[in-house]
Design an enzyme around this catalytic site. Structure first.
Site, PDB file in Angstrom:
ATOM      1  N   ASP A 171      -0.836  -1.808  12.359  1.00  0.00           N
ATOM      2  CA  ASP A 171      -2.045  -2.620  12.209  1.00  0.00           C
ATOM      3  C   ASP A 171      -2.616  -3.209  13.244  1.00  0.00           C
ATOM      4  O   ASP A 171      -3.828  -3.841  13.127  1.00  0.00           O
ATOM      5  CB  ASP A 171      -1.662  -4.227  11.073  1.00  0.00           C
ATOM      6  CG  ASP A 171      -1.827  -3.683   9.806  1.00  0.00           C
ATOM      7  OD1 ASP A 171      -2.897  -2.844   9.290  1.00  0.00           O
ATOM      8  OD2 ASP A 171      -1.171  -4.448   9.028  1.00  0.00           O
ATOM      9  N   GLN A 216       2.125  -6.145   4.268  1.00  0.00           N
ATOM     10  CA  GLN A 216       0.602  -6.294   3.231  1.00  0.00           C
ATOM     11  C   GLN A 216       0.560  -7.942   3.332  1.00  0.00           C
ATOM     12  O   GLN A 216       1.360  -8.458   2.799  1.00  0.00           O
ATOM     13  CB  GLN A 216       0.798  -5.817   1.937  1.00  0.00           C
ATOM     14  CG  GLN A 216      -0.565  -5.922   1.137  1.00  0.00           C
ATOM     15  CD  GLN A 216      -1.717  -4.963   1.971  1.00  0.00           C
ATOM     16  OE1 GLN A 216      -1.584  -3.680   2.115  1.00  0.00           O
ATOM     17  NE2 GLN A 216      -2.688  -5.474   1.930  1.00  0.00           N
ATOM     18  N   LYS A 268      -2.334   3.306   0.030  1.00  0.00           N
ATOM     19  CA  LYS A 268      -1.891   3.627   1.554  1.00  0.00           C
ATOM     20  C   LYS A 268      -0.788   4.608   1.015  1.00  0.00           C
ATOM     21  O   LYS A 268      -0.721   5.810   1.803  1.00  0.00           O
ATOM     22  CB  LYS A 268      -1.188   2.106   2.002  1.00  0.00           C
ATOM     23  CG  LYS A 268      -2.106   1.667   2.707  1.00  0.00           C
ATOM     24  CD  LYS A 268      -1.827  -0.014   3.051  1.00  0.00           C
ATOM     25  CE  LYS A 268      -3.261  -0.628   3.322  1.00  0.00           C
ATOM     26  NZ  LYS A 268      -2.993  -2.129   3.715  1.00  0.00           N
TER      27      LYS A 268
END
Ligand code: NDP
Length: 286
Positions: free
Chosen positions: A120, A97, A53
């Site tokens: 997200d 995460q 990322k």
């Protein structure tokens, strides 16, 4: 023989578009999107995802902020960091995460992320927005899978779409996105009876099960578009999807490989969401 859907190529296109728009945003408005990625603990797979990322952020011209917290971090400490990032004007997107260590309730963390920075799209507000079709962000993996279906040129409206898997991060939103595009959608899960009978009806079949080679040739209709979301690691260390590629490929009209299908799309869509967030937070329409 199926046409192969090249996730790497589609993902590169999406990222290039994001890079061009980012350059324009910096030049015209002096705004450089920023993504904060938080990792708690030492999970090696999470470390790889976070590094990827970060690299993607650099490639498209974003600022990236990494917060690597120790395994023993408490929920309060993580909530405090999320609160700081929510208030930080340089941070447009926040990604924690998953999975987080067990002393931390992941739902509490997701709920604490400001909805407008939730790139997200896991926050209940964003999930609800997807349900009613008024969303700013889509969850990255299903959004990436939709891009791949669109890259085939196959029309979704009116098609029988079957999604195997009903998780909050893949199966359910995937089904909703197909429904928004007027697919006739069936969601299957571990209690589904006569699964093969259902999947054989699919013009578009999406597998998000988490079991290697689960979808066999007899489960697939001739000419179906097959999207394999699964990422499974075999004993020999190789990656493999949920679809038995050797059996299904000869029957499908289009198929995603693993690796190189849905996987590369997830990060590309994260970049797109972060750009969208940066524009929205600065009141920029174009
Ligand atoms: P989950 O484990 O959360 O969900 C799996 C789903 O599959 C569940 O709904 C489960 O049903 C269903 N299932 C399990 N066994 C069967 C069965 N025998 N028959 C029918 N359905 C079954 O997984 P995720 O949704 O998080 O992930 C799915 C896969 O996608 C994994 O391989 C994961 O690694 C991969 N993935 C890939 C990403 C990418 O970037 N490409 C991102 C995220 C995930 P039930 O609900 O009844 O238990």
């Amino acid at each position: 023989m199926a046409n192969i859907i090249d996730g790497k190529a589609v993902s590169a296109k999406v990222k290039e578009q994001v890079r061009i728009e980012t350059e324009a945003l910096i030049q015209k408005h002096g705004i450089q999107p920023g993504l904060a990625v938080v990792i708690v603990g030492n999970d090696p797979a999470s470390r790889v995802y976070v590094n990827n990322k970060k690299k993607a952020c650099e490639a498209v011209g974003f600022k990236s902020f990494e917060y690597a917290l120790p395994e023993e971090t408490t929920q309060e400490e993580l909530l405090e960091l999320v609160d700081t990032l929510n208030k930080d004007k340089n941070v447009n997107g926040i990604l924690v995460q998953l999975p987080v260590p067990k002393q931390i309730d992941d739902k509490a963390i997701i709920n604490a992320i400001a909805a407008e920075k939730d790139v997200d799209a896991f926050h209940p507000e964003n999930v609800g927005r997807i349900m009613i079709g008024e969303y700013s962000f889509l969850p990255c993996t299903p959004a990436g899978a939709m891009e791949l279906i669109d890259s085939t040129g196959v029309e979704i409206a009116g098609k029988n779409c079957v999604v195997i898997g009903r998780s909050n991060i893949v199966g359910k939103p995937m089904a909703m996105l197909l429904l928004h595009r007027s697919g006739t959608v069936t969601i299957c899960h571990s209690k589904t009876q006569n699964l093969a009978e259902v999947t054989r009806q699919a013009d578009i079949l999406v597998a998000a099960v988490g079991r290697a080679n689960f979808v066999t040739g007899d489960m697939v209709k001739e000419g179906a578009v097959v999207i394999d979301v699964g990422i499974n690691r075999l004993d020999n260390g190789k990656l493999c999807g949920d679809v038995n590629y050797a059996e299904v490929e000869p029957k499908a009209s289009w198929i995603t490989p693993v690796p190189g299908g849905v996987g590369p799309m997830t990060i590309a869509m994260l970049m797109r969401n972060t750009l969208t967030a940066a524009k929205a937070q600065n009141g920029i329409q174009d």
